[in-house]
Design a protein around this motif. Structure first.
Motif, PDB file in Angstrom:
ATOM      1  N   LEU A   1       0.848  -1.188   0.000  1.00  0.00           N
ATOM      2  CA  LEU A   1       0.000   0.000   0.000  1.00  0.00           C
ATOM      3  C   LEU A   1       0.886   1.242   0.000  1.00  0.00           C
ATOM      4  O   LEU A   1       1.890   1.291   0.699  1.00  0.00           O
ATOM      5  CB  LEU A   1      -0.870  -0.024   1.267  1.00  0.00           C
TER       6      LEU A   1
ATOM      7  N   PHE B   1       0.659   5.501   0.417  1.00  0.00           N
ATOM      8  CA  PHE B   1      -0.080   6.747   0.598  1.00  0.00           C
ATOM      9  C   PHE B   1       0.677   7.831  -0.149  1.00  0.00           C
ATOM     10  O   PHE B   1       1.873   8.017   0.087  1.00  0.00           O
ATOM     11  CB  PHE B   1      -0.154   7.130   2.078  1.00  0.00           C
TER      12      PHE B   1
ATOM     13  N   ASN C   1      -1.520  14.487  -2.620  1.00  0.00           N
ATOM     14  CA  ASN C   1      -2.128  14.953  -3.866  1.00  0.00           C
ATOM     15  C   ASN C   1      -1.196  15.810  -4.713  1.00  0.00           C
ATOM     16  O   ASN C   1      -1.228  15.757  -5.929  1.00  0.00           O
ATOM     17  CB  ASN C   1      -3.377  15.771  -3.502  1.00  0.00           C
TER      18      ASN C   1
ATOM     19  N   TYR D   1       1.597  11.934  -5.592  1.00  0.00           N
ATOM     20  CA  TYR D   1       0.535  11.378  -6.439  1.00  0.00           C
ATOM     21  C   TYR D   1       0.750  11.856  -7.881  1.00  0.00           C
ATOM     22  O   TYR D   1       0.604  11.095  -8.841  1.00  0.00           O
ATOM     23  CB  TYR D   1      -0.849  11.799  -5.942  1.00  0.00           C
TER      24      TYR D   1
ATOM     25  N   VAL E   1       2.224  -2.365  -5.893  1.00  0.00           N
ATOM     26  CA  VAL E   1       1.910  -1.175  -5.081  1.00  0.00           C
ATOM     27  C   VAL E   1       0.585  -0.556  -5.514  1.00  0.00           C
ATOM     28  O   VAL E   1       0.372  -0.274  -6.689  1.00  0.00           O
ATOM     29  CB  VAL E   1       3.047  -0.132  -5.205  1.00  0.00           C
ATOM     30  N   LYS E   2      -0.318  -0.369  -4.547  1.00  0.00           N
ATOM     31  CA  LYS E   2      -1.586   0.307  -4.827  1.00  0.00           C
ATOM     32  C   LYS E   2      -1.643   1.599  -4.023  1.00  0.00           C
ATOM     33  O   LYS E   2      -1.361   1.607  -2.833  1.00  0.00           O
ATOM     34  CB  LYS E   2      -2.783  -0.585  -4.457  1.00  0.00           C
ATOM     35  N   VAL E   3      -2.046   2.647  -4.716  1.00  0.00           N
ATOM     36  CA  VAL E   3      -1.952   3.983  -4.118  1.00  0.00           C
ATOM     37  C   VAL E   3      -3.279   4.438  -3.517  1.00  0.00           C
ATOM     38  O   VAL E   3      -4.328   4.290  -4.142  1.00  0.00           O
ATOM     39  CB  VAL E   3      -1.497   5.003  -5.188  1.00  0.00           C
ATOM     40  N   ILE E   4      -3.198   4.978  -2.309  1.00  0.00           N
ATOM     41  CA  ILE E   4      -4.329   5.723  -1.738  1.00  0.00           C
ATOM     42  C   ILE E   4      -3.933   7.189  -1.738  1.00  0.00           C
ATOM     43  O   ILE E   4      -2.861   7.550  -1.255  1.00  0.00           O
ATOM     44  CB  ILE E   4      -4.657   5.273  -0.294  1.00  0.00           C
ATOM     45  N   ARG E   5      -4.803   8.009  -2.291  1.00  0.00           N
ATOM     46  CA  ARG E   5      -4.491   9.434  -2.357  1.00  0.00           C
ATOM     47  C   ARG E   5      -4.956  10.131  -1.084  1.00  0.00           C
ATOM     48  O   ARG E   5      -6.066   9.911  -0.611  1.00  0.00           O
ATOM     49  CB  ARG E   5      -5.209  10.065  -3.551  1.00  0.00           C
ATOM     50  N   VAL E   6      -4.091  10.939  -0.515  1.00  0.00           N
ATOM     51  CA  VAL E   6      -4.469  11.834   0.576  1.00  0.00           C
ATOM     52  C   VAL E   6      -4.013  13.232   0.169  1.00  0.00           C
ATOM     53  O   VAL E   6      -3.216  13.373  -0.757  1.00  0.00           O
ATOM     54  CB  VAL E   6      -3.813  11.433   1.927  1.00  0.00           C
TER      55      VAL E   6
END
Lengths: 665, 148
Positions: free
Chosen positions: B10, B12, B15, B19, B36-41
């Protein structure tokens, strides 16, 4: 409330032609997504962002009663606004829209279609999980005060004030000194000189600047505060509250006619700051004859009335003033004004040449470029004469880059000194056609419009330009009653007059102002723009804009251009009826808040304060100040602070669905 | 190949910088592992240390937290907070019996697509070397993933 409803999610997997479809089996992803919780409909489409793609989503919202939509396509930084607008058109709350980035973050960076498809599904799964927890949000609005504050009454501040007032909005202009005009008022002729008569040896300040200053002070929309400072700024974009402290001048500007009778009788003489200490003024004085406002000021520190209680002179200034303008009882005033936007135009200081002792500035034959401006000016301390001890200089040497482009010290280029030097060398040629003029430079940078042409002209007039190494040794030594300029790689030059092209430095009070206005400074000490390329006028504090040399060294045309830009930016705010507040702002569940204040400390924007709620101190977020970074939320132990669009529950859900087993397994 | 361990990672990303760096890597078609998987914050400062602990304790094999370079934060000093918190968190992970190498904090500007690619590739290799997160056993998922 839509938020209380069971989520009904529509999922749309884009193929983006072959951009996604080449590495991701969109059809398969859409099929897998059908089984995800709360998904009512799941489709794939060739170009989801196209008009038919958007129509498909809108029709589905109506047909299936969708209240959440997930689109898996390109980066949300690209098409999130497109889809949000689309869903909004059919009445869905745009905050309930979520995107999965399966192009930039998946198909474009992978080649293996099986792995790519699986990853795309993981991303969709996470987006669906988040979507099921999204809540509809109504954007908050704030009222706007339709007026502006301009800090600094130099050329930039005056231009900004005139521009804003010209559009019909009230402006408060605050200037520290007793007169408007700033540094530019002290200059002789301003470059470029092409429009000026060759024969004119006057001061542009009188011809060009003063009329502008008068327009400013006479403008019914502009309230000018001279001898005043901004003491406190509270509030936020659209609604600033500003405290202005006006120092007493002990002369009533409404009565004073600037007749000079008071100064004639004043027994105190002190160095005249306006002429950079090269002549004297009285304790009751006007900075220059055409100062705006045209009124005298008493310098309290030097006035005998204040230091000894009674002035020895007879008659006293107060007695000779026919208009009864002198008022020793005047008191400091604090005025509070409300504005919607602020233009910061506090200008620059000039490097004190004494700080570079190698140039021997304390010697009477060594002056700085600003001192040259005063001396060469027809209304200056010598009425324009460059003579020293009654003798006309035969050889004048200019040294450039004093306090600019230094290895240690000021690394930046002050941008104006090359043209200032060329202009001053030209002025010497005009005044003293027989004088020998040498300029030591380390690269000439005459990049402005018509600047290079002027530089060539000055060289053609016989001014000798000598290149020196930027880091090479150059210094000035005393020799008899003259001085010698010693420069590495060149013969020593005995000179009658040496002029040091000193650089611009950040104003002494930049740090203080940066604190009052919560504006950042760059490494060199000038105010920092929000983005060096895309937002050169904005600061990180919404509603506060930069104009002129407070941001970086600039010449007058560039300063005025930025001032007009800052005025336009300010008007963009104060012309609005309402301001939309940020979509990702933080908010506090005050029942959960334990009042630990950890969030307070983590907020860079002073958006959080503590308020009393039923006898308990709890955090409160001012949405207008919050920038939506979420840093406070990460510091909140009780989970009381959350953020719109990125709350803990949503992010934790994304994490746990990712931790779950593989698709199809 | 068939039984090669494919870690679940994962990331993070903030923005404004990282990102955008990931987007740029995509635009530049920079190939990298799919793990890898992205979570946007909005800011790396938003990443609660608990998120990392939750992710690792639920069996995610590695967590990347990527922000703007120090000094370039869109929110001035959000990433300074991140840095401070993660110094403590890294030590804490050790005490919790989680290899601190499963967490990596790094920076990538919006123009550094290549750096993003490099970080993702390097970190994936690191996690592959470390092997599956043993806390995944607790959730009974390790075996399933190894046999992929």
């Amino acid at each position: 409330m839509e938020g209380k409803e069971e989520p009904r999610i529509g999922v749309y997997i884009c193929e983006c032609g072959l951009n996604i479809a080449a590495t991701v089996d969109s059809e398969q992803v859409a099929k897998w997504a059908e089984d995800l919780p709360n998904v009512v409909v799941s489709k794939f489409y060739k170009y989801t962002c196209s008009e038919p793609g958007q129509v498909m989503i809108k029709d589905d919202i109506k047909e299936f009663g969708l209240n959440r939509v997930v689109v898996a396509s390109c980066s949300p930084r690209m098409h999130e606004p497109t889809f949000r607008n689309a869903v909004k058109e059919v009445g869905m709350n745009p905050a309930c829209f979520e995107m999965a980035n399966i192009r930039e973050h998946c198909s474009w960076i992978h080649k293996d279609k099986e792995k790519g498809t699986k990853k795309a599904f993981e991303l969709v799964k996470m987006a669906v999980a988040k979507a099921s927890l999204l809540t509809p949000l109504e954007p908050d609005e704030a009222d706007v005060t339709h007026s502006a504050l301009v800090v600094g009454g130099g050329v930039s501040g005056v231009q900004a004030a005139l521009d804003i007032a010209g559009r019909g909005y009230p402006v408060y202009l605050v200037e520290k000194e007793p007169t408007l005009g700033g540094n530019a008022a002290k200059l002789g002729k301003w470059f470029p000189l092409q429009q000026c008569a060759e024969t004119c040896l006057g001061s542009c300040a009188y011809c060009i600047l003063v009329p502008d200053l008068r327009d400013c002070i006479n403008d019914p929309n502009i309230k000018v505060f001279t001898s005043s400072e901004v003491e406190e700024v509270d509030g936020y974009v659209g609604n600033f509250k500003v405290k202005i402290r006006k120092k007493p001048t002990y002369v009533d500007p409404k009565r004073c006619v600037a007749c000079d009778l008071c100064a004639e009788v004043c027994p105190v003489s002190v160095k005249n700051e306006f002429n950079l200490g090269m002549d004297e003024r009285k304790a009751i004085y006007i900075p220059f004859k055409d100062a705006v406002p045209k009124t005298y000021t008493i310098d309290k520190e030097n006035c005998i009335h204040f230091s000894e209680g009674e002035c020895v002179e007879n008659p006293k200034c107060k007695e000779v003033c026919f208009w009864k303008a002198v008022d020793f009882d005047q008191e400091e005033e604090v005025e509070e004004v409300e504005v919607g936007a602020i233009v910061l135009a506090t200008g620059h200081d000039i490097l004190d040449a004494d700080e570079r002792p190698q140039f021997l500035h304390q010697h009477p034959r060594v002056i700085s470029t600003p001192e040259f401006e005063r001396l060469s000016c027809i209304v200056g301390p010598t009425k324009g004469s460059l003579d020293i001890d009654g003798k006309t200089p035969e050889k004048v040497v200019f040294i450039q880059c004093v306090g600019s482009r230094e290895k240690e010290g000021n690394a930046y280029c002050s941008r104006v000194c090359c043209m200032v030097t060329a202009k001053e060398a030209h002025t010497v040629k005009q005044k003293l056609p027989d004088a020998k003029i040498i300029v030591y430079h380390s690269d000439v940078r005459t990049f402005g419009k018509t600047h290079e042409e002027f530089f060539v002209k000055v060289k053609d007039e016989g001014v000798e330009y000598r290149r020196r190494e930027r880091d090479g040794d150059i210094h000035v030594e005393e020799k008899g009653d003259k001085v010698v300029v010693k420069c590495e790689g060149h013969p020593d030059e005995e000179a009658d007059l040496v002029v040091l092209a000193v650089g611009m430095i950040p104003r002494e009070d930049t740090l203080e102002m940066s604190r009052i206005l919560n504006v950042s400074r760059s490494g060199d000490g000038f105010f920092l723009e929000a983005h060096p390329k895309l937002r050169p006028i904005d600061t990180f504090t919404d509603g506060v804009f930069l104009a002129g040399s407070c941001q970086a060294p600039k010449d007058i045309p560039d300063s005025l251009a930025q001032a007009s830009g800052a005025a336009a930016r300010a008007c963009g705010i104060i012309s609005k009826e309402k301001l939309l507040l940020g979509e990702n702002v933080a908010f506090v569940d005050q029942d959960l808040c334990i009042g630990c204040e950890a969030c307070l400390e983590s907020c860079q924007f002073n958006a959080i304060s503590m308020v009393d709620k039923d006898g308990k101190m709890v955090a409160y977020v001012n949405e207008a100040l919050c920038k939506g970074c979420g840093t406070c939320i990460a510091s909140c132990k009780s989970g009381a602070i959350q953020q719109r669009g990125y709350n803990d529950e949503q992010l934790l859900k994304m994490i746990s669905v990712l931790a779950e087993s593989e698709p199809g397994g | 190949m068939a039984d090669e361990f494919e870690p679940n990672i994962l990331a993070f990303c903030c923005n404004w910088c990282s990102y955008a760096a990931a987007d740029l890597a995509g635009i530049g078609r920079m190939e990298m592992p799919t793990n890898v998987k992205v979570i946007r914050v909005m800011c790396s400062g938003r990443v609660k240390p608990e998120f990392v602990i939750k992710a690792l304790s639920q069996g995610i094999d590695g967590v990347l937290v990527l922000g703007c370079h120090i000094g370039d934060c869109h929110y001035i000093t959000g990433n300074h907070r991140t840095l401070k918190r993660f110094e403590v968190l890294t030590r804490l992970l050790g005490h919790m019996g989680i290899d601190p190498r499963r967490l990596r904090l790094d920076w990538a500007s919006a123009s550094e697509g290549d750096r993003f690619t490099e970080i993702v590739t390097e970190f994936t290799n690191t996690i592959k070397e470390l092997g599956p997160n043993n806390l995944a056993d607790y959730h009974g998922r390790k075996a399933a993933r190894v046999s992929q």
